[in-house]
Design an enzyme around this catalytic site. Structure first.
Site, PDB file in Angstrom:
ATOM      1  N   GLU A 153       0.107   8.153  -9.499  1.00 38.08           N
ATOM      2  CA  GLU A 153       1.369   8.623 -10.355  1.00 38.08           C
ATOM      3  C   GLU A 153       1.380   7.834 -11.600  1.00 38.08           C
ATOM      4  OE1 GLU A 153       5.159   9.544  -8.829  1.00 38.08           O
ATOM      5  OE2 GLU A 153       3.893  11.240  -7.776  1.00 38.08           O
ATOM      6  N   ASP A 185     -10.162   3.502  -3.550  1.00 38.56           N
ATOM      7  CA  ASP A 185     -10.777   2.345  -3.166  1.00 38.56           C
ATOM      8  C   ASP A 185     -12.358   2.219  -3.992  1.00 38.56           C
ATOM      9  OD1 ASP A 185      -8.666   2.125  -1.912  1.00 38.56           O
ATOM     10  OD2 ASP A 185      -9.382   1.855   0.194  1.00 38.56           O
ATOM     11  N   TRP A 242      -3.037   3.514  -5.763  1.00 38.46           N
ATOM     12  CA  TRP A 242      -4.160   3.978  -5.990  1.00 38.46           C
ATOM     13  C   TRP A 242      -4.271   4.617  -7.567  1.00 38.46           C
ATOM     14  CZ3 TRP A 242      -2.836   6.710  -1.270  1.00 38.46           C
ATOM     15  CH2 TRP A 242      -2.807   5.676  -0.026  1.00 38.46           C
ATOM     16  N   GLY A 243      -3.406   4.454  -8.338  1.00 41.26           N
ATOM     17  CA  GLY A 243      -3.375   5.114  -9.544  1.00 41.26           C
ATOM     18  C   GLY A 243      -2.893   6.683  -9.454  1.00 41.26           C
ATOM     19  N   ASP A 277       0.757  -1.255  -0.085  1.00 48.23           N
ATOM     20  CA  ASP A 277      -0.097  -0.040  -0.046  1.00 48.23           C
ATOM     21  C   ASP A 277       0.815   1.236   0.100  1.00 48.23           C
ATOM     22  OD1 ASP A 277      -2.394   1.364   0.015  1.00 48.23           O
ATOM     23  OD2 ASP A 277      -3.336   0.180   1.786  1.00 48.23           O
TER      24      ASP A 277
HETATM   25  C1  GLA Z   1      -6.124   1.612   1.252  1.00 52.22           C
HETATM   26  C2  GLA Z   1      -6.169   0.429   0.134  1.00 52.22           C
HETATM   27  C3  GLA Z   1      -7.244  -0.547   0.544  1.00 52.22           C
HETATM   28  C4  GLA Z   1      -7.000  -1.498   2.025  1.00 52.22           C
HETATM   29  C5  GLA Z   1      -6.784  -0.267   3.162  1.00 52.22           C
HETATM   30  C6  GLA Z   1      -6.351  -1.065   4.361  1.00 52.22           C
HETATM   31  O1  GLA Z   1      -7.121   2.062   1.446  1.00 52.22           O
HETATM   32  O2  GLA Z   1      -6.337   0.940  -0.946  1.00 52.22           O
HETATM   33  O3  GLA Z   1      -7.470  -1.571  -0.597  1.00 52.22           O
HETATM   34  O4  GLA Z   1      -5.758  -2.209   1.900  1.00 52.22           O
HETATM   35  O5  GLA Z   1      -5.948   0.476   2.661  1.00 52.22           O
HETATM   36  O6  GLA Z   1      -6.143  -0.029   5.343  1.00 52.22           O
END
Ligand code: GLA
Length: 408
Positions: free
Chosen positions: A193, A211, A190-191, A155
């Site tokens: 960069e 998410d 999360w895209g 993450d």
């Molecule tokens: C981020 C990730 C999720 C999950 C949470 C856990 O938001 O994008 O998929 O892993 O953290 O805290």
């Protein structure tokens, strides 16, 4: 020796990749040659993880027929560890949640013929505030390898200490390689960069969005949490060029069976993720899922679309208001086609064989991947599609080849 054979292999590989329309390089760890399939704890359980949950989920993955359908990874997400590292700087599994530690859970999962995944972060903390791996990559990777971990979701939370995204994610890539165990490496930035531009040499898959949440759509801006099924789908439309064996776009884990999605929406979500070559990581409670949800997650004809690499990830062919047509070329010359009704109220949606890239033929075999029956067409591919639903077909020029295709 011919001049052709004297070409250095790197030039040859680059030329072949260019011919195939794929990026020249991918992470060379030999893993995830097809999109990984499995389960992850986050979408249904958030921080409520434990050895008992993971082991019962592994049992359910086998008993439900999911393992037989291709699901392999049982992945623990955030909150599996204590808030402080141990005296030697090591990560410590929370003894209240994992009383025998992670190795014992890995052994249990491996005895079932499944694989274990774990979660960490490329910053100073995880998103739930547990210790992150930044600056501890080598130690943590060695620990994961010793425990028998097979998959790491990495993450992006916590302080980044001024390091760039590629630096932080490459540090864990190199640490995993040095740890000497095959571990699928899943990037979760999360895209932010544009990982589709740089992550193919770093990880096996990379999240492309914020998410997911179990709603059809949220209409949030793309950089906001949470994102609905259609919000995420629309962010995939321009990314199909970046995906290839060993290096996949990840539009986030499945919400099939969760929250506010009904059966039509669940089928649509699953179909679209398969067409996108998405990792099929179930996010529901496998121990208590309904028969309908199980039937969706184990539809082998749809899974076969996800697991077939025909040269390109699926892409959007046309958009007409609430009616979308998506297509994915399959390696046997067929094309998988989705007619998607995004809106309220039924719609008739139609396309043509030529528009989805099928070669010219006097007739086509049109296999309905949800109704499991064949029809013959002279070029039109069409259906009445209910609200928030899809029709999904696999279309062959001429006759459908004998054997295999119906079950994948
Ligand atoms: C981020 C990730 C999720 C999950 C949470 C856990 O938001 O994008 O998929 O892993 O953290 O805290």
């Amino acid at each position: 020796m011919t001049a052709w054979r004297k070409l250095p292999s790197i030039i040859l590989a680059t030329a072949l990749a260019a011919l195939a329309g794929a990026p020249a390089h991918a992470l060379d760890n030999g893993l995830a040659r097809t999109p990984p399939m499995g389960w992850n704890s986050w979408n249904a359980f958030h921080c409520d993880v434990s050895a008992r949950l993971v082991e019962a989920t592994a049992d359910a993955m086998v008993a439900s027929g999911m393992q037989a359908a291709g699901y392999t990874y049982v992945n623990i997400d955030d909150c599996w560890l204590l808030k402080q590292r141990g005296p030697h700087g090591e990560l410590v599994p929370d003894p209240a949640k994992f009383p025998q530690g992670i190795k014992a859970v890995a052994d249990y999962v491996h005895r079932k013929g499944l694989k274990l995944g774990i979660y960490e972060s490329a910053g100073t903390t995880t998103c739930a505030g547990y210790p992150g791996s930044l600056g501890h990559e080598k130690q943590d990777a060695r620990q994961f390898a010793r425990w028998g971990v097979d998959y790491l979701k990495y993450d992006n939370c916590g302080d980044h200490r001024g390091e760039t995204y590629p630096q932080r994610y490459a540090a864990m890539r190199d640490a995993l390689a040095a740890a000497g165990r095959p571990i699928v490496y899943s990037l979760c930035e999360w895209g932010n960069e544009s990982p589709w531009d740089w992550a193919a040499t770093v990880g096996n898959l990379w999240r492309t969005t914020q998410d997911i949440t179990p709603r059809w759509r949220t209409d949030q801006p793309a950089n906001h949490y949470p994102q609905g099924i259609l919000d995420i789908l629309d962010q995939q439309a321009a990314l199909s060029h970046a995906s290839r064996p060993g290096a996949w776009n990840d539009p986030d884990m499945l919400e099939v069976g969760n929250g506010y999605l009904n059966d039509d929406e669940n089928r649509a979500h699953f179909s679209l993720w398969a067409l996108l070559n998405a990792p099929l990581i179930a996010g529901n409670d496998l121990r208590s899922m309904s028969k309908d949800v199980r039937t969706i997650l184990t539809n082998r004809e749809v899974i076969a679309v996800d697991q077939d690499w025909g040269g390109r990830q699926g892409y959007r062919v046309q958009r007409d208001g609430d009616a979308d047509v998506w297509a994915k070329p399959m390696s046997d010359g067929s094309v998988a086609v989705i007619l998607l009704n995004r809106g309220r109220g039924p719609r008739h949606i139609a396309t043509r064989a030529a528009a989805v890239g099928l070669k010219a033929a006097s007739s086509y075999t049109v296999r309905d991947l949800w109704q499991h029956h064949n029809a013959t067409s002279h070029g039109s591919i069409e259906a009445d599609v209910p609200t928030h639903a899809v029709a999904m077909f696999r279309v062959w020029p001429g006759q459908r080849p004998a054997g295999g295709a119906a079950s994948g």
